[in-house]
Write a protein that holds these residues in place. Structure first.
Motif, mmCIF file in Angstrom:
data_model
loop_
_atom_site.group_PDB
_atom_site.id
_atom_site.type_symbol
_atom_site.label_atom_id
_atom_site.label_comp_id
_atom_site.label_asym_id
_atom_site.label_seq_id
_atom_site.Cartn_x
_atom_site.Cartn_y
_atom_site.Cartn_z
ATOM 1 N N LEU A 12 -17.334 -60.098 -99.321
ATOM 2 C CA LEU A 12 -15.991 -59.684 -98.913
ATOM 3 C C LEU A 12 -14.911 -60.356 -99.747
ATOM 4 O O LEU A 12 -13.814 -59.808 -99.903
ATOM 5 C CB LEU A 12 -15.775 -59.986 -97.422
ATOM 6 C CG LEU A 12 -16.629 -59.147 -96.467
ATOM 7 C CD1 LEU A 12 -16.439 -59.625 -95.033
ATOM 8 C CD2 LEU A 12 -16.293 -57.664 -96.584
ATOM 9 N N ASP A 13 -15.207 -61.519 -100.317
ATOM 10 C CA ASP A 13 -14.255 -62.173 -101.218
ATOM 11 C C ASP A 13 -13.972 -61.339 -102.466
ATOM 12 O O ASP A 13 -12.954 -61.549 -103.133
ATOM 13 C CB ASP A 13 -14.787 -63.547 -101.648
ATOM 14 C CG ASP A 13 -14.644 -64.601 -100.561
ATOM 15 O OD1 ASP A 13 -13.870 -64.374 -99.612
ATOM 16 O OD2 ASP A 13 -15.309 -65.660 -100.666
ATOM 17 N N GLN A 14 -14.874 -60.403 -102.778
ATOM 18 C CA GLN A 14 -14.704 -59.560 -103.963
ATOM 19 C C GLN A 14 -13.901 -58.299 -103.676
ATOM 20 O O GLN A 14 -13.569 -57.560 -104.602
ATOM 21 C CB GLN A 14 -16.085 -59.133 -104.504
ATOM 22 C CG GLN A 14 -17.094 -60.244 -104.665
ATOM 23 C CD GLN A 14 -16.614 -61.338 -105.585
ATOM 24 O OE1 GLN A 14 -16.101 -61.067 -106.667
ATOM 25 N NE2 GLN A 14 -16.775 -62.591 -105.149
ATOM 26 N N ILE A 15 -13.592 -58.053 -102.407
ATOM 27 C CA ILE A 15 -12.995 -56.778 -101.997
ATOM 28 C C ILE A 15 -11.550 -57.009 -101.563
ATOM 29 O O ILE A 15 -11.289 -57.817 -100.660
ATOM 30 C CB ILE A 15 -13.813 -56.141 -100.862
ATOM 31 C CG1 ILE A 15 -15.288 -55.996 -101.287
ATOM 32 C CG2 ILE A 15 -13.235 -54.778 -100.505
ATOM 33 C CD1 ILE A 15 -16.199 -55.512 -100.188
ATOM 34 N N ILE A 36 -19.287 -52.491 -94.878
ATOM 35 C CA ILE A 36 -18.165 -51.690 -94.387
ATOM 36 C C ILE A 36 -17.604 -52.290 -93.098
ATOM 37 O O ILE A 36 -16.389 -52.362 -92.909
ATOM 38 C CB ILE A 36 -18.599 -50.225 -94.196
ATOM 39 C CG1 ILE A 36 -18.807 -49.570 -95.569
ATOM 40 C CG2 ILE A 36 -17.577 -49.437 -93.380
ATOM 41 C CD1 ILE A 36 -19.406 -48.180 -95.529
ATOM 42 N N THR A 37 -18.480 -52.747 -92.211
ATOM 43 C CA THR A 37 -18.002 -53.416 -90.996
ATOM 44 C C THR A 37 -17.156 -54.635 -91.356
ATOM 45 O O THR A 37 -16.094 -54.876 -90.766
ATOM 46 C CB THR A 37 -19.189 -53.844 -90.117
ATOM 47 O OG1 THR A 37 -19.883 -52.669 -89.671
ATOM 48 C CG2 THR A 37 -18.724 -54.635 -88.907
ATOM 49 N N GLY A 38 -17.615 -55.401 -92.344
ATOM 50 C CA GLY A 38 -16.841 -56.552 -92.796
ATOM 51 C C GLY A 38 -15.489 -56.155 -93.360
ATOM 52 O O GLY A 38 -14.481 -56.841 -93.138
ATOM 53 N N MET A 39 -15.438 -55.035 -94.078
ATOM 54 C CA MET A 39 -14.171 -54.554 -94.625
ATOM 55 C C MET A 39 -13.213 -54.146 -93.518
ATOM 56 O O MET A 39 -12.001 -54.377 -93.609
ATOM 57 C CB MET A 39 -14.429 -53.372 -95.555
ATOM 58 C CG MET A 39 -15.180 -53.734 -96.825
ATOM 59 S SD MET A 39 -15.665 -52.278 -97.791
ATOM 60 C CE MET A 39 -14.061 -51.643 -98.302
ATOM 61 N N ILE A 40 -13.760 -53.539 -92.464
ATOM 62 C CA ILE A 40 -12.920 -53.155 -91.332
ATOM 63 C C ILE A 40 -12.354 -54.404 -90.658
ATOM 64 O O ILE A 40 -11.156 -54.484 -90.351
ATOM 65 C CB ILE A 40 -13.731 -52.306 -90.331
ATOM 66 C CG1 ILE A 40 -14.052 -50.936 -90.956
ATOM 67 C CG2 ILE A 40 -12.974 -52.131 -89.018
ATOM 68 C CD1 ILE A 40 -15.034 -50.105 -90.151
#
Length: 242
Positions: A12-15, A36-40
C-alpha cells in the motif's frame, strides 16, 4: 537477490492518489481482492483504472468504483457493474470504451515501446472519434496510442520467492502483458513456493519484471468464484424455505 515478498502495508505504500493503475480483473473474478480492500481502507482516490472489465459492485475494481475512488476507467465492458453505468451517465465516472483486441494491443504497445497500433476495428463508429484515421493500401485504419501505467496490480496463482509468476489456465487473461506496461508490478498470489519449484514452462511473468509479491492472507478461494457464490445463495434460499 532482491526480496520480493511484501506485507500489505509495504504494498500500500506504493499506491497513491491520482495513479494510473492496471488491474488483473475479469468481471472481478481475477483480482487482487486483499490489496483492493487495503486501497479502500487507505482511501486512495482519483485513480485512472485500466481493466478489461469494470468488475462488479462487490468484486474487483468494481469495489473501488462503487466507493467513488476511480475517476476514469479504460475498459471493454462495464455491463456487470450497474454502479459504473450509473456513475458514467451521471458524469461522475469517465469511461473510455476500447474494443477488447485493441485494449490488449494498446497495452502491449505500451509495454514494448511501440509508438502505437494500426487497426481497422472501430472505423466508422464512435470508437473513431478524436483519433487519427490513416488510409493504407486502400483501407482505413485507426491509430491507437499505447497505454502505460504507474502500477500493475495482478492476481497470480503462484509465485516463487524470486518473483516469477504462474497463472492457472485462463486466469492469465491480460495480466502477462500488463506486467510489461507498468512502472511497478505487484502481484497478490495464492501460494508462494521456493525458487526452482516453478519450471521454465510454468513461468508466465518472469521475476525481473515483478517488484513485489504479496501472499494472500485470507482463506483461499476458487479462481472463478461467482458460480460458487450463486450456488451458496440458492442452497441458503432452499434451506430457508424448508
Amino acid at each position: 537477490m532482491k526480496q520480493k515478498i511484501a506485507t500489505l502495508d509495504q504494498v500500500l505504500d506504493q499506491i497513491h492518489d491520482g495513479m494510473t493503475i492496471m488491474f488483473g480483473d475479469l468481471h472481478g473474478e481475477i483480482s487482487p481482492e486483499e490489496i483492493i480492500t487495503g486501497m479502500i481502507e487507505k482511501g486512495v482516490k482519483d485513480i485512472t483504472a485500466v481493466s478489461v472489465a469494470a468488475g462488479q459492485p462487490d468484486m474487483g475494481v468494481g469495489r473501488l468504483i462503487a466507493n467513488h475512488q476511480v475517476k476514469k476507467v479504460l475498459t471493454s465492458h462495464i455491463g456487470l457493474n450497474p454502479i459504473a453505468r450509473d456513475q458514467m451517465f451521471a458524469g461522475e465516472l469517465e469511461v473510455e470504451f476500447i474494443p477488447q483486441g485493441t485494449f490488449a494491443e494498446r497495452i502491449r504497445a505500451g509495454g514494448y515501446g511501440l509508438g502505437g497500433v494500426l487497426t481497422p476495428t472501430g472505423v466508422g463508429t464512435d470508437v473513431e472519434k478524436g483519433k487519427q484515421v490513416m488510409h493504407l493500401n486502400g483501407k482505413d485504419y485507426l491509430l491507437e496510442m499505447p497505454i502505460h501505467a504507474d502500477l500493475a496490480l495482478l492476481k497470480a496463482t503462484k509465485a516463487d520467492k524470486a518473483g516469477n509468476l504462474y497463472f492457472r489456465l485462463t486466469s492469465i487473461c491480460c495480466q502477462d502483458y500488463m506486467a510489461m506496461a507498468a512502472d511497478t508490478v505487484i502481484a497478490e498470489v495464492e501460494d508462494v513456493v521456493e525458487i526452482g519449484e516453478l519450471g521454465p514452462e510454468d513461468i508466465d511473468v518472469p521475476a525481473p519484471i515483478v517488484d513485489f509479491v504479496y501472499p494472500r492472507q485470507g482463506e483461499k478461494r476458487p479462481m472463478y468464484p461467482s458460480w460458487a457464490r450463486q450456488k451458496a445463495k440458492a442452497e441458503a434460499k432452499a434451506k430457508a424455505k424448508g
